[in-house]
Design an enzyme around this catalytic site. Structure first.
Site, PDB file in Angstrom:
ATOM      1  N   TYR A 171       3.651   5.163  19.017  1.00  0.00           N
ATOM      2  CA  TYR A 171       3.360   4.735  17.733  1.00  0.00           C
ATOM      3  C   TYR A 171       3.941   3.280  17.271  1.00  0.00           C
ATOM      4  O   TYR A 171       3.532   2.483  16.529  1.00  0.00           O
ATOM      5  CB  TYR A 171       4.084   5.674  16.712  1.00  0.00           C
ATOM      6  CG  TYR A 171       3.915   5.726  15.231  1.00  0.00           C
ATOM      7  CD1 TYR A 171       2.604   5.906  15.024  1.00  0.00           C
ATOM      8  CD2 TYR A 171       4.590   5.327  14.207  1.00  0.00           C
ATOM      9  CE1 TYR A 171       2.188   5.832  13.595  1.00  0.00           C
ATOM     10  CE2 TYR A 171       4.274   5.269  12.933  1.00  0.00           C
ATOM     11  CZ  TYR A 171       3.030   5.471  12.614  1.00  0.00           C
ATOM     12  OH  TYR A 171       2.715   5.322  11.377  1.00  0.00           O
ATOM     13  N   LYS A 178       6.692   1.313   9.558  1.00  0.00           N
ATOM     14  CA  LYS A 178       6.838   2.131   8.385  1.00  0.00           C
ATOM     15  C   LYS A 178       8.455   2.240   8.146  1.00  0.00           C
ATOM     16  O   LYS A 178       8.664   2.570   6.692  1.00  0.00           O
ATOM     17  CB  LYS A 178       6.507   3.501   8.933  1.00  0.00           C
ATOM     18  CG  LYS A 178       4.933   3.662   9.040  1.00  0.00           C
ATOM     19  CD  LYS A 178       4.135   3.347   7.883  1.00  0.00           C
ATOM     20  CE  LYS A 178       2.724   3.766   8.139  1.00  0.00           C
ATOM     21  NZ  LYS A 178       1.760   3.465   6.916  1.00  0.00           N
TER      22      LYS A 178
HETATM   23  P1  NAD Z   1      -7.943   5.284   7.478  1.00  0.00           P
HETATM   24  O1  NAD Z   1      -8.174   4.343   8.489  1.00  0.00           O
HETATM   25  O2  NAD Z   1      -8.733   5.929   7.019  1.00  0.00           O
HETATM   26  O3  NAD Z   1      -7.173   4.056   6.350  1.00  0.00           O
HETATM   27  C1  NAD Z   1      -6.501   3.062   6.634  1.00  0.00           C
HETATM   28  C2  NAD Z   1      -6.893   2.042   5.474  1.00  0.00           C
HETATM   29  O4  NAD Z   1      -6.415   0.614   5.788  1.00  0.00           O
HETATM   30  C3  NAD Z   1      -8.746   1.912   5.741  1.00  0.00           C
HETATM   31  O5  NAD Z   1      -9.191   1.857   4.821  1.00  0.00           O
HETATM   32  C4  NAD Z   1      -8.383   0.086   6.251  1.00  0.00           C
HETATM   33  O6  NAD Z   1      -9.589  -0.468   5.530  1.00  0.00           O
HETATM   34  C5  NAD Z   1      -7.418  -0.142   5.412  1.00  0.00           C
HETATM   35  N1  NAD Z   1      -6.822  -1.461   5.829  1.00  0.00           N
HETATM   36  C6  NAD Z   1      -6.533  -1.877   7.233  1.00  0.00           C
HETATM   37  N2  NAD Z   1      -6.454  -3.355   7.327  1.00  0.00           N
HETATM   38  C7  NAD Z   1      -6.424  -3.831   5.782  1.00  0.00           C
HETATM   39  C8  NAD Z   1      -6.614  -4.972   5.346  1.00  0.00           C
HETATM   40  N3  NAD Z   1      -6.212  -6.206   5.957  1.00  0.00           N
HETATM   41  N4  NAD Z   1      -6.954  -5.055   3.912  1.00  0.00           N
HETATM   42  C9  NAD Z   1      -7.396  -4.147   3.180  1.00  0.00           C
HETATM   43  N5  NAD Z   1      -7.405  -2.718   3.619  1.00  0.00           N
HETATM   44  C10 NAD Z   1      -7.126  -2.816   4.995  1.00  0.00           C
HETATM   45  O7  NAD Z   1      -6.655   5.868   7.994  1.00  0.00           O
HETATM   46  P2  NAD Z   1      -5.287   6.806   7.311  1.00  0.00           P
HETATM   47  O8  NAD Z   1      -5.001   7.598   8.267  1.00  0.00           O
HETATM   48  O9  NAD Z   1      -5.977   7.482   6.350  1.00  0.00           O
HETATM   49  O10 NAD Z   1      -4.164   5.914   6.667  1.00  0.00           O
HETATM   50  C11 NAD Z   1      -4.044   5.626   5.387  1.00  0.00           C
HETATM   51  C12 NAD Z   1      -2.382   5.619   5.334  1.00  0.00           C
HETATM   52  O11 NAD Z   1      -1.887   6.811   5.812  1.00  0.00           O
HETATM   53  C13 NAD Z   1      -1.815   4.328   6.475  1.00  0.00           C
HETATM   54  O12 NAD Z   1      -0.856   3.986   5.784  1.00  0.00           O
HETATM   55  C14 NAD Z   1      -1.140   5.259   7.483  1.00  0.00           C
HETATM   56  O13 NAD Z   1      -0.410   4.813   8.331  1.00  0.00           O
HETATM   57  C15 NAD Z   1      -0.761   6.589   6.885  1.00  0.00           C
HETATM   58  N6  NAD Z   1      -0.562   7.811   7.400  1.00  0.00           N
HETATM   59  C16 NAD Z   1      -1.445   8.218   8.421  1.00  0.00           C
HETATM   60  C17 NAD Z   1      -1.167   9.271   9.036  1.00  0.00           C
HETATM   61  C18 NAD Z   1      -2.312   9.938   9.916  1.00  0.00           C
HETATM   62  O14 NAD Z   1      -1.880  10.560  10.908  1.00  0.00           O
HETATM   63  N7  NAD Z   1      -3.552   9.694   9.718  1.00  0.00           N
HETATM   64  C19 NAD Z   1      -0.206   9.844   8.841  1.00  0.00           C
HETATM   65  C20 NAD Z   1       0.884   9.333   8.065  1.00  0.00           C
HETATM   66  C21 NAD Z   1       0.552   8.326   7.272  1.00  0.00           C
END
Ligand code: NAD
Length: 273
Positions: A171, A178
């Site tokens: 990570y 984060k």
């Molecule tokens: P995802 O890939 O579906 O979403 C990530 C989003 O970030 C995408 O829509 C992407 O277009 C956007 N993004 C990246 N760079 C960008 C930019 N320059 N401008 C605008 N948008 C941008 O993945 P996800 O897992 O749904 O992630 C959403 C959030 O949840 C993130 O903050 C991620 O760290 C967090 N998260 C995810 C998990 C997991 O296991 N999937 C767990 C905890 C937290």
């Protein structure tokens, strides 16, 4: 027949009564596809009565959302979070069209997947800064518009992960970003409290998405957390959605600066045999 009709009316009345964000309108930033956590959040918000609009990173993602039948009535703006001009345009357009909104969900993160594997100390300066910019600073940038776009108060929710608190293999720099994001939540909550705007984060357990599949050995993380969790399962994006809906709702009117774990209790377990 009349009984069935009355039953239906009663059920609808109860459903409407339970819609905890009915009448609220807000912005969801960061939906890439139907696997995105933002998708689960949006579904929950809509099911609970909210009206939702979106920003998407690029024209490709804008088109993807436009193709989703369930969101066909929603407004979608293009917004690369690194582009101050695009951010300005989005909030200007929203202000013009709606005058005020009630919530913003920030579900955005990015890091070079070549650095989401191996040792953290190999992180390059360039990727460190880019990861921090997109995954952490972007929340602060958005909050600069908060008092103007939410003049009657409101709620901002971001997404974080346990890798901010403890080391998680691969990570790496995302964990560091984060940690900074969670600290930002507390500072922003303190600043925006003056405007009755709450800022919170949901710390979600692992879910397979576009972003998470960039993290090395992610399937092992899913398996590990499932075994460690008191509930003995992984979470779903719909459950994250429900927690976000709660934080947006008036039921959470005194909760701000908080990191709410939605992880089947994983973060509470130290040693498990
Ligand atoms: P995802 O890939 O579906 O979403 C990530 C989003 O970030 C995408 O829509 C992407 O277009 C956007 N993004 C990246 N760079 C960008 C930019 N320059 N401008 C605008 N948008 C941008 O993945 P996800 O897992 O749904 O992630 C959403 C959030 O949840 C993130 O903050 C991620 O760290 C967090 N998260 C995810 C998990 C997991 O296991 N999937 C767990 C905890 C937290």
């Amino acid at each position: 027949m009349l009984n069935i009709f009355l039953n239906y009316i009663q059920k609808e009345a109860i459903r409407n009564f339970n819609m905890i964000v009915k009448g609220k309108i807000g912005l969801v930033m960061g939906m890439a596809n139907e696997h995105s956590i933002a998708y689960g959040i949006t579904k929950s918000l809509i099911n609970n009565g909210a009206k939702v609009m979106f920003t998407a990173q690029s024209d490709r993602f804008v088109e993807k959302i436009k193709d989703m039948e369930e969101f066909k009535n929603s407004k979608i703006y293009r917004c690369d979070i690194c582009d101050d001009g695009e951010i300005d345009d989005v909030f200007y357009s929203i202000k013009e069209e709606y005058n005020s909104i009630d919530f913003i969900v920030h579900s955005i993160a990015f890091s070079d997947k070549n650095e989401l594997q191996g040792k953290y100390y190999n992180t390059s300066r360039n990727n460190f800064l880019n990861t921090m910019n997109i995954s952490c600073y972007s929340l602060t940038k958005i909050c600069q518009y908060a008092s103007s776009i939410m003049p009657n108060g409101g709620s901002i929710v971001t997404l974080t992960y346990y890798g901010s608190e403890k080391t998680v293999p691969n990570y790496n720099v995302m964990g560091v970003a984060k940690a900074a994001l969670e600290s930002s939540v507390r500072y922003l909550a303190n600043d925006l409290g003056d405007f009755n705007i709450r800022v919170n984060a949901v710390s979600a357990g692992p879910i397979k998405t576009l972003a998470s599949s960039g993290v090395g050995e992610f399937s092992k993380v899913l398996e590990f957390e499932k075994n460690r969790s008191p509930l003995k399962r992984n979470i779903t994006k719909e459950e994250v959605g429900n927690a976000c809906t709660f934080l947006v709702s008036n039921l959470a009117s005194d909760i701000t600066g908080e990191i709410l774990h939605v992880d089947c209790g994983c973060n509470t377990v130290g040693i498990k045999f």
